[in-house]
Design a protein around this motif. Structure first.
Motif, short mmCIF file in Angstrom:
data_model
loop_
_atom_site.label_atom_id
_atom_site.label_comp_id
_atom_site.label_asym_id
_atom_site.label_seq_id
_atom_site.Cartn_x
_atom_site.Cartn_y
_atom_site.Cartn_z
N VAL A 96 85.79 -20.47 53.65
CA VAL A 96 84.88 -21.22 54.72
C VAL A 96 83.62 -21.09 54.20
O VAL A 96 83.06 -22.26 54.59
N PHE A 97 83.37 -19.75 54.72
CA PHE A 97 82.25 -19.68 55.03
C PHE A 97 81.50 -20.31 53.74
O PHE A 97 79.72 -20.65 53.67
N SER A 98 81.64 -20.23 51.98
CA SER A 98 81.19 -20.25 51.01
C SER A 98 81.36 -21.12 50.32
O SER A 98 80.90 -21.62 49.23
N THR A 99 82.02 -22.09 51.07
CA THR A 99 82.52 -23.49 50.11
C THR A 99 81.96 -24.91 51.34
O THR A 99 82.33 -25.04 52.54
N GLU A 100 81.77 -26.02 49.75
CA GLU A 100 81.59 -27.65 50.55
C GLU A 100 82.90 -27.62 51.37
O GLU A 100 83.79 -27.70 50.51
N PRO A 101 82.96 -28.37 51.71
CA PRO A 101 81.71 -29.22 52.88
C PRO A 101 81.72 -28.06 53.90
O PRO A 101 80.41 -28.63 54.49
N SER A 102 82.35 -27.39 54.68
CA SER A 102 82.32 -26.64 55.06
C SER A 102 80.58 -25.76 55.26
O SER A 102 80.30 -25.82 56.80
N PHE A 103 80.64 -24.89 54.99
CA PHE A 103 79.86 -23.91 55.02
C PHE A 103 79.85 -22.86 55.57
O PHE A 103 78.79 -22.80 56.82
N LEU A 104 81.11 -22.50 56.83
CA LEU A 104 81.47 -22.57 58.20
C LEU A 104 80.57 -21.28 58.70
O LEU A 104 81.57 -20.04 58.02
N VAL A 105 80.06 -21.09 59.48
CA VAL A 105 79.87 -19.66 59.63
C VAL A 105 80.66 -19.40 60.89
O VAL A 105 79.79 -19.99 62.72
N ALA A 106 81.31 -18.83 61.31
CA ALA A 106 82.34 -18.99 62.87
C ALA A 106 81.71 -18.13 63.28
O ALA A 106 81.53 -17.11 63.46
N LYS A 107 81.22 -18.43 64.87
CA LYS A 107 80.74 -17.70 66.15
C LYS A 107 81.87 -17.47 67.19
O LYS A 107 81.60 -15.88 67.06
#
Length: 107
Positions: free
Chosen positions: A77-88
């Motif tokens: 989830v961190f490294s792919t589109e469309p998310s590039f999500l960094v979970a806090k």
């Protein structure tokens, strides 16, 4: 649920990379903490704003493989589109310890 005010993890040196050491009052909390630790190692969580939530589900064949699959999906989830999500904040919403399944929300 892990958040940036209650840190229950640390980073330990390892010859190849780093070890993430996490703990919690429950196994769910320990899993949440180690996922947060992984994101914290990759970026400064204090500078991250929560603007989206991503839901994930993973399965393993034992507890160790479940943890691996969980962290692997968080990294995906961190490294792919469309998310590039960094979970806090990581919130496990379902944890089946006999079937080795997790559902979680990454904020």
């Amino acid at each position: 649920m892990a958040d940036n005010t209650e840190v229950k993890y640390e980073y330990r040196d390892h010859p190849a990379d780093v070890q993430l050491h996490a703990w919690g009052n429950t196994l769910e909390e320990a899993f949440e903490q180690v996922a947060t630790a992984m994101y914290g190692y990759m970026t400064e969580l204090s500078k991250v704003e929560i603007t989206q939530t991503e839901e994930i589900s993973v399965e393993g064949h034992d507890m160790e493989s479940l943890l691996y699959q969980f962290l692997d999906e968080c990294l995906f989830v961190f490294s792919t589109e469309p998310s590039f999500l960094v979970a806090k904040r990581v919130e496990i919403t379902s944890f089946d310890k006999t079937e080795f399944k997790i559902s979680a929300k990454l904020h």
